[in-house]
Design an enzyme around this catalytic site. Structure first.
Site, mmCIF file in Angstrom:
data_model
loop_
_atom_site.group_PDB
_atom_site.id
_atom_site.type_symbol
_atom_site.label_atom_id
_atom_site.label_comp_id
_atom_site.label_asym_id
_atom_site.label_seq_id
_atom_site.Cartn_x
_atom_site.Cartn_y
_atom_site.Cartn_z
ATOM 1 N N ASN A 103 0.878 -1.174 0.000
ATOM 2 C CA ASN A 103 0.000 0.000 0.000
ATOM 3 C C ASN A 103 0.913 1.221 0.000
ATOM 4 O O ASN A 103 1.511 1.548 1.023
ATOM 5 C CB ASN A 103 -0.895 -0.024 1.246
ATOM 6 C CG ASN A 103 -1.694 1.255 1.400
ATOM 7 O OD1 ASN A 103 -1.744 2.089 0.492
ATOM 8 N ND2 ASN A 103 -2.336 1.419 2.548
ATOM 9 N N TRP A 104 1.013 1.853 -1.158
ATOM 10 C CA TRP A 104 1.938 2.991 -1.267
ATOM 11 C C TRP A 104 1.422 4.221 -0.523
ATOM 12 O O TRP A 104 2.160 5.168 -0.311
ATOM 13 C CB TRP A 104 2.151 3.360 -2.747
ATOM 14 C CG TRP A 104 2.950 2.370 -3.532
ATOM 15 C CD1 TRP A 104 3.437 1.160 -3.125
ATOM 16 C CD2 TRP A 104 3.370 2.529 -4.899
ATOM 17 N NE1 TRP A 104 4.133 0.559 -4.148
ATOM 18 C CE2 TRP A 104 4.106 1.369 -5.248
ATOM 19 C CE3 TRP A 104 3.200 3.517 -5.865
ATOM 20 C CZ2 TRP A 104 4.665 1.194 -6.518
ATOM 21 C CZ3 TRP A 104 3.747 3.346 -7.128
ATOM 22 C CH2 TRP A 104 4.479 2.190 -7.444
ATOM 23 N N LYS A 105 0.153 4.218 -0.167
ATOM 24 C CA LYS A 105 -0.468 5.407 0.447
ATOM 25 C C LYS A 105 -0.221 6.610 -0.465
ATOM 26 O O LYS A 105 -0.154 6.439 -1.679
ATOM 27 C CB LYS A 105 0.034 5.593 1.883
ATOM 28 C CG LYS A 105 -0.139 4.302 2.702
ATOM 29 C CD LYS A 105 0.023 4.489 4.178
ATOM 30 C CE LYS A 105 -0.196 3.146 4.881
ATOM 31 N NZ LYS A 105 -0.162 3.255 6.344
ATOM 32 N N HIS A 130 -9.571 1.211 4.801
ATOM 33 C CA HIS A 130 -8.296 1.385 5.496
ATOM 34 C C HIS A 130 -8.508 2.338 6.681
ATOM 35 O O HIS A 130 -9.287 3.286 6.601
ATOM 36 C CB HIS A 130 -7.236 1.941 4.547
ATOM 37 C CG HIS A 130 -5.866 1.891 5.144
ATOM 38 N ND1 HIS A 130 -5.429 2.827 6.063
ATOM 39 C CD2 HIS A 130 -4.862 0.999 5.008
ATOM 40 C CE1 HIS A 130 -4.200 2.509 6.445
ATOM 41 N NE2 HIS A 130 -3.837 1.406 5.829
ATOM 42 N N GLU A 188 -6.903 4.717 7.799
ATOM 43 C CA GLU A 188 -6.668 6.145 7.529
ATOM 44 C C GLU A 188 -7.890 6.771 6.863
ATOM 45 O O GLU A 188 -8.192 7.947 7.084
ATOM 46 C CB GLU A 188 -5.393 6.308 6.690
ATOM 47 C CG GLU A 188 -4.168 6.031 7.565
ATOM 48 C CD GLU A 188 -2.967 5.457 6.840
ATOM 49 O OE1 GLU A 188 -2.910 5.536 5.592
ATOM 50 O OE2 GLU A 188 -2.085 4.912 7.530
ATOM 51 N N GLY A 240 2.504 2.260 10.890
ATOM 52 C CA GLY A 240 3.461 3.354 10.774
ATOM 53 C C GLY A 240 4.144 3.714 12.074
ATOM 54 O O GLY A 240 4.806 4.742 12.173
ATOM 55 N N SER A 269 3.408 -2.233 10.394
ATOM 56 C CA SER A 269 4.850 -2.308 10.647
ATOM 57 C C SER A 269 5.460 -3.666 10.285
ATOM 58 O O SER A 269 6.358 -4.159 10.977
ATOM 59 C CB SER A 269 5.163 -1.938 12.104
ATOM 60 O OG SER A 269 4.785 -0.588 12.357
ATOM 61 N N GLY A 322 2.826 -1.169 4.281
ATOM 62 C CA GLY A 322 2.876 0.259 4.004
ATOM 63 C C GLY A 322 4.301 0.709 3.705
ATOM 64 O O GLY A 322 4.822 0.495 2.609
ATOM 65 N N GLY A 323 4.941 1.307 4.694
ATOM 66 C CA GLY A 323 6.253 1.925 4.485
ATOM 67 C C GLY A 323 7.266 1.036 3.778
ATOM 68 O O GLY A 323 7.968 1.491 2.854
ATOM 69 N N GLU A 380 -5.496 -4.825 10.463
ATOM 70 C CA GLU A 380 -4.435 -3.848 10.699
ATOM 71 C C GLU A 380 -4.736 -3.117 12.004
ATOM 72 O O GLU A 380 -5.533 -2.171 12.010
ATOM 73 C CB GLU A 380 -4.378 -2.828 9.556
ATOM 74 C CG GLU A 380 -4.076 -3.438 8.201
ATOM 75 C CD GLU A 380 -3.513 -2.386 7.244
ATOM 76 O OE1 GLU A 380 -2.384 -2.600 6.779
ATOM 77 O OE2 GLU A 380 -4.159 -1.369 6.993
HETATM 78 P P1 13P Z 1 3.029 0.312 7.739
HETATM 79 O O1 13P Z 1 3.512 -0.979 7.124
HETATM 80 O O2 13P Z 1 3.776 1.522 7.239
HETATM 81 O O3 13P Z 1 2.920 0.213 9.213
HETATM 82 O O4 13P Z 1 1.521 0.529 7.181
HETATM 83 C C1 13P Z 1 0.621 -0.509 7.268
HETATM 84 C C2 13P Z 1 -0.575 -0.149 6.472
HETATM 85 O O5 13P Z 1 -1.336 0.733 6.828
HETATM 86 C C3 13P Z 1 -0.790 -0.871 5.208
HETATM 87 O O6 13P Z 1 -2.062 -0.620 4.703
#
Ligand code: 13P
Length: 251
Positions: free
Chosen positions: A11-13, A99, A101, A176, A214, A235-236, A170
Protein backbone atom coordinates in the site's frame (compact mmCIF):
# COMPACT_ATOMS: atom_id res chain seq x y z
CA UNK A 1 -8.27 -29.69 0.82
CA UNK A 2 -8.89 -26.07 -0.10
CA UNK A 3 -5.73 -23.99 -0.06
CA UNK A 4 -6.25 -20.37 0.92
CA UNK A 5 -4.57 -17.81 -1.32
CA UNK A 6 -1.45 -16.19 0.07
CA UNK A 7 -0.81 -12.53 -0.67
CA UNK A 8 1.66 -9.73 -0.18
CA UNK A 9 0.13 -6.38 -1.06
CA UNK A 10 2.01 -3.08 -0.99
CA UNK A 11 0.00 0.00 0.00
CA UNK A 12 1.94 2.99 -1.27
CA UNK A 13 -0.47 5.41 0.45
CA UNK A 14 0.04 9.00 -0.80
CA UNK A 15 3.64 8.54 -1.87
CA UNK A 16 5.52 8.45 -5.15
CA UNK A 17 6.51 10.41 -8.22
CA UNK A 18 6.61 9.21 -11.81
CA UNK A 19 10.39 8.88 -11.49
CA UNK A 20 10.50 7.05 -8.16
CA UNK A 21 7.62 4.77 -9.16
CA UNK A 22 9.40 3.79 -12.36
CA UNK A 23 12.37 2.44 -10.43
CA UNK A 24 10.20 0.63 -7.90
CA UNK A 25 7.93 -0.93 -10.53
CA UNK A 26 10.92 -2.00 -12.61
CA UNK A 27 12.32 -3.98 -9.68
CA UNK A 28 8.92 -5.56 -8.98
CA UNK A 29 8.54 -6.71 -12.55
CA UNK A 30 11.65 -8.92 -12.41
CA UNK A 31 10.83 -12.64 -11.92
CA UNK A 32 10.66 -13.91 -8.33
CA UNK A 33 10.81 -17.70 -8.68
CA UNK A 34 10.59 -18.51 -4.97
CA UNK A 35 7.28 -16.69 -4.75
CA UNK A 36 5.90 -17.90 -8.07
CA UNK A 37 6.59 -21.49 -7.07
CA UNK A 38 4.09 -21.13 -4.24
CA UNK A 39 1.50 -19.46 -6.51
CA UNK A 40 1.34 -16.55 -4.12
CA UNK A 41 -0.21 -13.31 -5.24
CA UNK A 42 1.81 -10.12 -5.20
CA UNK A 43 0.19 -6.74 -5.70
CA UNK A 44 0.58 -3.00 -5.19
CA UNK A 45 -2.13 -0.45 -4.41
CA UNK A 46 -1.02 2.85 -5.90
CA UNK A 47 -2.40 6.40 -5.90
CA UNK A 48 -5.05 6.58 -8.66
CA UNK A 49 -3.07 8.99 -10.90
CA UNK A 50 -0.36 6.34 -11.17
CA UNK A 51 -2.60 3.49 -12.33
CA UNK A 52 -1.72 4.08 -15.97
CA UNK A 53 2.02 3.99 -15.22
CA UNK A 54 1.57 0.89 -13.09
CA UNK A 55 -0.47 -0.89 -15.76
CA UNK A 56 2.25 -0.22 -18.33
CA UNK A 57 5.00 -1.43 -16.02
CA UNK A 58 3.36 -4.50 -14.50
CA UNK A 59 1.11 -5.73 -17.33
CA UNK A 60 2.08 -9.29 -18.19
CA UNK A 61 4.42 -9.72 -15.20
CA UNK A 62 2.02 -11.60 -12.95
CA UNK A 63 2.21 -8.88 -10.31
CA UNK A 64 -1.26 -7.42 -9.72
CA UNK A 65 -2.21 -3.83 -8.98
CA UNK A 66 -5.09 -1.78 -7.71
CA UNK A 67 -6.21 1.35 -5.90
CA UNK A 68 -6.54 2.43 -2.27
CA UNK A 69 -10.21 3.42 -2.32
CA UNK A 70 -13.20 3.67 -4.66
CA UNK A 71 -16.68 5.14 -4.78
CA UNK A 72 -19.67 3.06 -3.81
CA UNK A 73 -21.50 4.67 -6.77
CA UNK A 74 -21.32 3.59 -10.40
CA UNK A 75 -21.13 7.08 -11.94
CA UNK A 76 -22.63 10.55 -11.67
CA UNK A 77 -22.29 13.78 -9.74
CA UNK A 78 -19.70 12.67 -7.17
CA UNK A 79 -16.89 15.19 -7.60
CA UNK A 80 -13.48 13.79 -6.81
CA UNK A 81 -14.61 10.17 -6.65
CA UNK A 82 -13.31 7.24 -8.72
CA UNK A 83 -15.56 4.32 -9.72
CA UNK A 84 -14.83 0.62 -9.85
CA UNK A 85 -15.30 0.65 -13.63
CA UNK A 86 -12.62 3.35 -13.97
CA UNK A 87 -10.18 1.26 -11.95
CA UNK A 88 -10.96 -1.74 -14.16
CA UNK A 89 -10.11 0.30 -17.25
CA UNK A 90 -6.58 0.62 -15.89
CA UNK A 91 -6.27 -3.10 -15.29
CA UNK A 92 -6.81 -2.99 -11.54
CA UNK A 93 -7.83 -6.30 -10.02
CA UNK A 94 -7.91 -5.33 -6.34
CA UNK A 95 -8.87 -2.30 -4.27
CA UNK A 96 -8.44 -1.50 -0.58
CA UNK A 97 -11.62 -0.56 1.28
CA UNK A 98 -11.96 0.73 4.81
CA UNK A 99 -8.30 1.39 5.50
CA UNK A 100 -8.04 2.91 8.98
CA UNK A 101 -6.67 6.15 7.53
CA UNK A 102 -9.85 6.54 5.47
CA UNK A 103 -12.02 5.64 8.43
CA UNK A 104 -10.13 8.22 10.52
CA UNK A 105 -9.54 11.12 8.10
CA UNK A 106 -12.52 10.68 5.79
CA UNK A 107 -15.07 9.59 8.39
CA UNK A 108 -15.86 6.38 6.52
CA UNK A 109 -18.30 4.26 8.49
CA UNK A 110 -18.38 0.47 8.39
CA UNK A 111 -21.62 0.80 6.37
CA UNK A 112 -19.77 2.98 3.81
CA UNK A 113 -17.00 0.39 3.71
CA UNK A 114 -19.50 -2.43 3.09
CA UNK A 115 -21.10 -0.47 0.23
CA UNK A 116 -17.69 0.16 -1.33
CA UNK A 117 -16.70 -3.50 -0.97
CA UNK A 118 -19.94 -4.57 -2.69
CA UNK A 119 -19.39 -2.05 -5.51
CA UNK A 120 -15.90 -3.41 -6.04
CA UNK A 121 -16.97 -7.06 -5.96
CA UNK A 122 -19.88 -6.48 -8.31
CA UNK A 123 -17.51 -4.85 -10.81
CA UNK A 124 -15.15 -7.84 -10.73
CA UNK A 125 -12.53 -6.35 -8.41
CA UNK A 126 -11.35 -8.15 -5.28
CA UNK A 127 -11.97 -5.84 -2.33
CA UNK A 128 -9.37 -5.99 0.43
CA UNK A 129 -11.58 -5.19 3.43
CA UNK A 130 -9.52 -3.58 6.20
CA UNK A 131 -10.43 -3.80 9.88
CA UNK A 132 -8.59 -3.10 13.11
CA UNK A 133 -8.92 -1.64 16.57
CA UNK A 134 -7.25 1.41 18.11
CA UNK A 135 -4.96 1.26 21.13
CA UNK A 136 -7.81 2.63 23.27
CA UNK A 137 -10.05 -0.23 22.10
CA UNK A 138 -7.37 -2.79 22.89
CA UNK A 139 -6.65 -1.35 26.32
CA UNK A 140 -10.37 -1.26 27.07
CA UNK A 141 -10.64 -4.94 26.19
CA UNK A 142 -12.94 -4.34 23.23
CA UNK A 143 -10.59 -5.17 20.35
CA UNK A 144 -12.60 -8.22 19.22
CA UNK A 145 -16.00 -6.58 19.52
CA UNK A 146 -14.69 -3.55 17.59
CA UNK A 147 -13.50 -5.73 14.74
CA UNK A 148 -16.73 -7.75 14.78
CA UNK A 149 -18.73 -4.52 14.52
CA UNK A 150 -16.59 -3.42 11.56
CA UNK A 151 -17.30 -6.72 9.78
CA UNK A 152 -21.02 -6.85 10.54
CA UNK A 153 -22.27 -4.53 7.76
CA UNK A 154 -20.41 -6.71 5.24
CA UNK A 155 -22.49 -9.76 6.21
CA UNK A 156 -24.67 -9.78 3.08
CA UNK A 157 -21.59 -9.50 0.87
CA UNK A 158 -19.77 -12.19 2.87
CA UNK A 159 -22.76 -14.50 2.37
CA UNK A 160 -22.69 -14.16 -1.39
CA UNK A 161 -18.95 -13.76 -1.99
CA UNK A 162 -17.47 -16.04 0.70
CA UNK A 163 -13.86 -16.99 0.17
CA UNK A 164 -13.56 -14.69 -2.86
CA UNK A 165 -13.13 -11.78 -0.45
CA UNK A 166 -9.83 -10.78 1.13
CA UNK A 167 -9.59 -9.22 4.59
CA UNK A 168 -6.76 -7.32 6.24
CA UNK A 169 -6.39 -7.00 9.98
CA UNK A 170 -4.43 -3.85 10.70
CA UNK A 171 -4.34 -2.81 14.36
CA UNK A 172 -4.31 1.00 14.21
CA UNK A 173 -1.65 1.16 16.92
CA UNK A 174 0.75 -0.83 14.73
CA UNK A 175 0.42 1.24 11.53
CA UNK A 176 3.46 3.35 10.77
CA UNK A 177 4.53 3.20 14.40
CA UNK A 178 7.20 0.53 14.23
CA UNK A 179 5.17 -1.28 16.89
CA UNK A 180 4.16 -4.59 15.31
CA UNK A 181 1.57 -6.85 16.87
CA UNK A 182 3.35 -9.90 18.20
CA UNK A 183 2.79 -13.02 16.10
CA UNK A 184 0.63 -14.36 18.96
CA UNK A 185 -1.51 -11.18 19.13
CA UNK A 186 -1.94 -11.14 15.36
CA UNK A 187 -2.73 -14.87 15.19
CA UNK A 188 -5.31 -14.56 17.96
CA UNK A 189 -7.19 -11.79 16.14
CA UNK A 190 -6.93 -13.57 12.79
CA UNK A 191 -8.44 -16.70 14.34
CA UNK A 192 -11.23 -14.53 15.75
CA UNK A 193 -11.88 -12.88 12.36
CA UNK A 194 -11.95 -16.30 10.70
CA UNK A 195 -14.48 -17.60 13.21
CA UNK A 196 -16.62 -14.48 12.71
CA UNK A 197 -16.52 -14.97 8.93
CA UNK A 198 -17.43 -18.65 9.31
CA UNK A 199 -20.36 -17.75 11.54
CA UNK A 200 -21.67 -15.41 8.82
CA UNK A 201 -21.13 -17.89 5.96
CA UNK A 202 -19.40 -21.30 6.25
CA UNK A 203 -17.35 -20.95 3.08
CA UNK A 204 -16.03 -17.54 4.18
CA UNK A 205 -13.81 -19.48 6.58
CA UNK A 206 -11.42 -19.89 3.63
CA UNK A 207 -11.13 -16.18 2.86
CA UNK A 208 -7.57 -14.87 2.92
CA UNK A 209 -6.82 -12.73 5.97
CA UNK A 210 -3.71 -10.54 5.75
CA UNK A 211 -1.87 -8.82 8.58
CA UNK A 212 -0.77 -5.18 8.29
CA UNK A 213 1.08 -2.86 10.62
CA UNK A 214 4.85 -2.31 10.65
CA UNK A 215 5.60 -5.49 8.70
CA UNK A 216 9.29 -5.58 7.75
CA UNK A 217 11.65 -8.09 6.22
CA UNK A 218 12.82 -8.91 9.75
CA UNK A 219 9.40 -9.89 11.14
CA UNK A 220 7.46 -11.01 8.05
CA UNK A 221 8.38 -14.68 8.10
CA UNK A 222 7.26 -15.23 11.67
CA UNK A 223 4.00 -13.34 11.14
CA UNK A 224 3.24 -15.14 7.87
CA UNK A 225 4.02 -18.47 9.54
CA UNK A 226 0.98 -18.19 11.85
CA UNK A 227 -1.79 -20.60 10.93
CA UNK A 228 -4.47 -17.97 10.26
CA UNK A 229 -2.25 -15.33 8.65
CA UNK A 230 -2.28 -15.56 4.86
CA UNK A 231 0.22 -12.82 4.09
CA UNK A 232 0.59 -9.10 4.59
CA UNK A 233 -0.53 -5.60 3.69
CA UNK A 234 2.63 -3.52 3.69
CA UNK A 235 2.88 0.26 4.00
CA UNK A 236 6.25 1.92 4.49
CA UNK A 237 8.36 -1.11 3.57
CA UNK A 238 6.56 -1.43 0.21
CA UNK A 239 8.23 1.81 -0.94
CA UNK A 240 11.71 0.28 -0.74
CA UNK A 241 12.15 -2.32 -3.47
CA UNK A 242 14.64 -4.52 -1.62
CA UNK A 243 12.53 -4.55 1.53
CA UNK A 244 9.29 -5.31 -0.30
CA UNK A 245 10.89 -8.10 -2.33
CA UNK A 246 12.35 -9.61 0.84
CA UNK A 247 8.89 -9.53 2.45
CA UNK A 248 7.42 -11.20 -0.65
CA UNK A 249 10.06 -13.88 -0.27
CA UNK A 250 8.86 -14.52 3.29
CA UNK A 251 5.48 -15.85 2.18
P1 13P B 1 3.03 0.31 7.74
O1 13P B 1 3.51 -0.98 7.12
O2 13P B 1 3.78 1.52 7.24
O3 13P B 1 2.92 0.21 9.21
O4 13P B 1 1.52 0.53 7.18
C1 13P B 1 0.62 -0.51 7.27
C2 13P B 1 -0.58 -0.15 6.47
O5 13P B 1 -1.34 0.73 6.83
C3 13P B 1 -0.79 -0.87 5.21
O6 13P B 1 -2.06 -0.62 4.70
Amino acid sequence: MFVRNRWVIGNWKMNGTLASNAALLESLSAPKPSVEAQSARLAVCVPAPYLNQTQRALGGTGVLWGAQDLSEHRSGAFTGEVSAAMLKEFGASIVLVGHSERRQYNAESSEDVAAKAAAAFDAGLTPIICVGETLLDREAGVAESTVAAQLAPCAALIQRAGAALVFAYEPVWAIGTGRTATPEQAQAMHAFVRSELASIAPNARDASILYGGSVKAANARELFGQSDIDGGLIGGASLVAADFIAICGSL
